[in-house]
Design an enzyme around this catalytic site. Structure first.
Site, PDB file in Angstrom:
ATOM      1  N   HIS A  12       0.815  -1.217   0.000  1.00 46.96           N
ATOM      2  CA  HIS A  12       0.000   0.000   0.000  1.00 46.96           C
ATOM      3  C   HIS A  12       0.847   1.266   0.000  1.00 46.96           C
ATOM      4  O   HIS A  12       0.307   2.365  -0.179  1.00 46.96           O
ATOM      5  CB  HIS A  12      -0.966  -0.017   1.185  1.00 46.96           C
ATOM      6  N   GLU A  14     -12.007  -0.450  -4.467  1.00 49.07           N
ATOM      7  CA  GLU A  14     -11.043  -0.169  -3.394  1.00 49.07           C
ATOM      8  C   GLU A  14     -11.480   0.972  -2.472  1.00 49.07           C
ATOM      9  O   GLU A  14     -11.455   0.765  -1.248  1.00 49.07           O
ATOM     10  CB  GLU A  14      -9.644   0.105  -3.977  1.00 49.07           C
ATOM     11  N   HIS A  44     -14.521  -0.892  -0.087  1.00 41.20           N
ATOM     12  CA  HIS A  44     -13.453  -1.609   0.601  1.00 41.20           C
ATOM     13  C   HIS A  44     -12.875  -0.786   1.748  1.00 41.20           C
ATOM     14  O   HIS A  44     -12.709  -1.268   2.866  1.00 41.20           O
ATOM     15  CB  HIS A  44     -12.347  -1.967  -0.390  1.00 41.20           C
ATOM     16  N   HIS A  95     -13.077  -1.529   6.067  1.00 41.03           N
ATOM     17  CA  HIS A  95     -12.003  -1.649   7.056  1.00 41.03           C
ATOM     18  C   HIS A  95     -12.259  -0.725   8.245  1.00 41.03           C
ATOM     19  O   HIS A  95     -12.084  -1.118   9.407  1.00 41.03           O
ATOM     20  CB  HIS A  95     -10.665  -1.301   6.407  1.00 41.03           C
ATOM     21  N   HIS A 128     -12.158  -9.697   2.698  1.00 39.29           N
ATOM     22  CA  HIS A 128     -11.585  -9.673   1.357  1.00 39.29           C
ATOM     23  C   HIS A 128     -12.115 -10.815   0.492  1.00 39.29           C
ATOM     24  O   HIS A 128     -12.094 -10.694  -0.737  1.00 39.29           O
ATOM     25  CB  HIS A 128     -10.065  -9.669   1.423  1.00 39.29           C
TER      26      HIS A 128
END
Length: 576
Positions: A161, A293, A308, A312, A348
């Site tokens: 990342h 994402e 996404h 998180h 995921h």
């Protein structure tokens, strides 16, 4: 500190270094955003070669200014991104994140024991403490703790990342990350495949994908404490549910999922102006990756959201969604710690299910797609101490925590931990080229399970999502019989051993430059090219990532599906 998904609508301007801080404090609500806008300004302006900091000296000046205003986490992340992408920083090696922030990798009990142990040794003596395990066998997921809490895999996720930040803006930086959205899909898909295979090897069923935003969550406690603010990464009690946050509601997540699925089924995505882009075979997966994402490359953030990223954050904040207790988020909020939590893989797998819905819309590969005229694979063997048998084992390693904590001594303080390793081995192919010309070929090697956790054979159609890429490399096949050998240490999915901070301070590792033999002439580092690409260059493979297992397979078994240029060989993995 909670890092929340960025505001895609923000218009980040380009400033000279000394103007950045003034702009931040005049425009941003520091209490609400907790320094996040400054982080983005630092990250983007710092590695703009010809705009904000055109010289290395100005870059250092900017770093010095930012260091006085942001916490260690924001500073280390933004400077790391900058160093990885500035042209005048080529050849500069970043120190291992696990040595800079060992608190993200080592349980707080172990660090406390290390501190106490230093009182029992002379100040010049090295102190070595064994890492303490978290959890116990009362939790079935404890059987996989060796994989989830592995130092190397969590450091890899942090680094990936850094190379592919969601905040990358091509129009600002002047550089496009080739197939960034597809890489996001493939790297995380491979993580899920490997995790499920680890589960099978421990006689555990494959994970159940996250799918219900209202369901109770399983619990997890990482036993980590942040050195930045002294608070622990919060635990999550079993039974917690996702709750609305100020900037994102659970209903938003459900709405984004349905819009993404609708676009997949219709085969088009829509931008803010109503223009449609077809999700074709070549670019569709990359477009979806940027949407799901999501990143600045998303075609329509207001409509498709940031599924996404907010997932998180919501999971990490489930224990204190409105912030009334001022607790740290859980490990899912940090790329260096998220893989420790079992729900990371369920989340995921849910994200991957969306990608697979798109893959279902594509026709299965034909014989022409899979074949390679005049090329026949005659045999394959995996050579180690015993043929077609690979031994794995746990290997001891040391993590120096002296650079991050002051122990008041000259000797090092190290934590001894174990990680999964394997014996060295070599692939040996015998390939026949019946043509009259040399053929340039790509070799793709995958590993997949044969049976499920109960010992029942797994159908090929289901094995495909469990296939783990082991290598991907170029060969030249001359007319006639060719013998191709490839060492496991040369794999396109593994990393070279990273130099420690102490070694870097001594100048070691500065002369290292890797090349992709089948891609181009470059001195850029391209370790783990299958998952990370060749940094700031074209991805060295025109095929879809995961080919030929990325699409649905209608055949009943491998022999029915295989072509002359394909081969399947059973091997045995023995753990001692």
């Amino acid at each position: 500190m909670t890092l929340r998904p960025h505001d895609h609508s923000a218009n980040i301007e380009i400033f000279q270094p000394r103007e950045i801080l003034e702009y931040f404090f005049s425009k941003c609500d520091t209490e609400k955003y907790n320094g996040l806008h400054l982080y983005f300004l630092c990250a983007f302006n710092a590695y703009c070669d010809k705009k904000a900091a055109p010289t290395f000296e100005e870059f250092l000046d900017l770093c010095h200014q930012c260091r006085d205003y942001v916490n260690e986490g924001l500073f280390a992340y933004s400077v790391s991104v900058a160093i990885l992408h500035r042209k005048d920083c080529r050849g500069v090696n970043l120190p291992p994140v696990q040595e800079i922030f060992p608190d993200k990798f080592v349980p707080v009990e172990t660090l406390y024991e290390a501190y106490k142990a230093t009182q029992l040794h002379k100040e010049h003596e090295d102190v070595i403490i064994d890492i303490q395990k978290t959890g116990n066998i009362m939790d079935p997921e404890y059987n996989l703790a060796y994989y989830r809490e592995d130092v190397g895999i969590n450091a890899h996720h942090w680094h990936w990342h850094l190379v592919y930040p969601a905040t990358w803006r091509p129009e600002v930086i002047g550089s496009i990350k080739d197939r960034k959205g597809e890489l996001f899909f493939y790297m995380h898909q491979q993580m899920c495949a490997r995790y499920d295979c680890e589960r099978l090897s421990n006689h555990m069923p494959q994970m159940i994908p996250f799918h219900n935003f209202r369901e109770p969550l399983e619990g997890y406690s990482a036993h980590l404490s942040s050195n930045i603010n002294g608070l622990p990464y919060s635990s999550r009690n079993s039974g917690r549910k996702l709750a609305d946050l100020e900037d994102c509601a659970v209903q938003d997540m459900e709405r984004w999922r349905e819009r993404i699925l609708q676009s997949i089924n219709l085969g088009v995505v829509v931008d803010p102006n109503g223009h449609e882009t077809v999700l074709d075979e070549t670019h569709g997966i990359n477009i979806l990756g940027n949407i799901i994402e999501s990143s600045y490359d998303s075609v329509n953030v207001p409509f498709y959201g940031s599924l996404h990223n907010w997932g998180h954050v919501l999971i990490a904040a489930a224990h204190d969604p409105d912030g009334r207790y001022k607790l740290n988020p859980g490990v899912m909020d940090d790329t260096a710690t998220a893989l420790r939590d079992p729900i990371f893989y369920r989340w995921h797998r849910f994200i991957d299910d969306l990608f697979q819905e798109y893959k279902k819309t594509l026709p299965p590969y034909t014989k022409n797609d899979l074949g390679f005229g005049n090329v026949f694979v005659k045999s394959l063997s995996v050579n180690a101490e015993n043929p077609n048998t690979i031994k794995t084992f746990f290997k001891d390693d040391l993590l120096d925590v002296s650079h991050a904590f002051y122990f008041g001594r000259t000797g090092s303080v190290k934590v001894r931990y174990q990680h999964l390793d394997h014996e060295l081995f070599t692939y040996k192919f015998v390939v026949e080229n019946t043509g009259t010309k040399t053929r340039h070929a790509k070799v793709r090697i995958y590993l997949g399970p044969k049976n499920d956790h109960l010992g029942n054979p797994i159908k090929l159609a289901n094995i495909r999502r469990l296939m783990i890429e082991l290598d991907n490399f170029h060969v030249e096949l001359k007319p006639g019989t060719n013998t191709v050998e490839r060492r496991s240490i040369d794999s396109s999915v593994t990393l070279s051993k990273q130099k420690t901070l102490k070694e870097l301070l001594k100048g070691k590792g500065t002369d290292r430059s890797d090349t992709v033999n089948d891609h181009g002439r470059t001195n850029e580092c391209v370790d783990a090219v299958s998952y990370c690409g060749a940094k700031d260059q074209l991805y060295p493979d025109k095929r879809a990532m995961g080919f030929p297992f990325d699409r649905e397979i209608v055949a009943n078994d491998f022999n029915e599906w295989r072509q002359p240029n394909m081969i399947s060989v059973p091997i045995t993995i023995v753990h001692s």
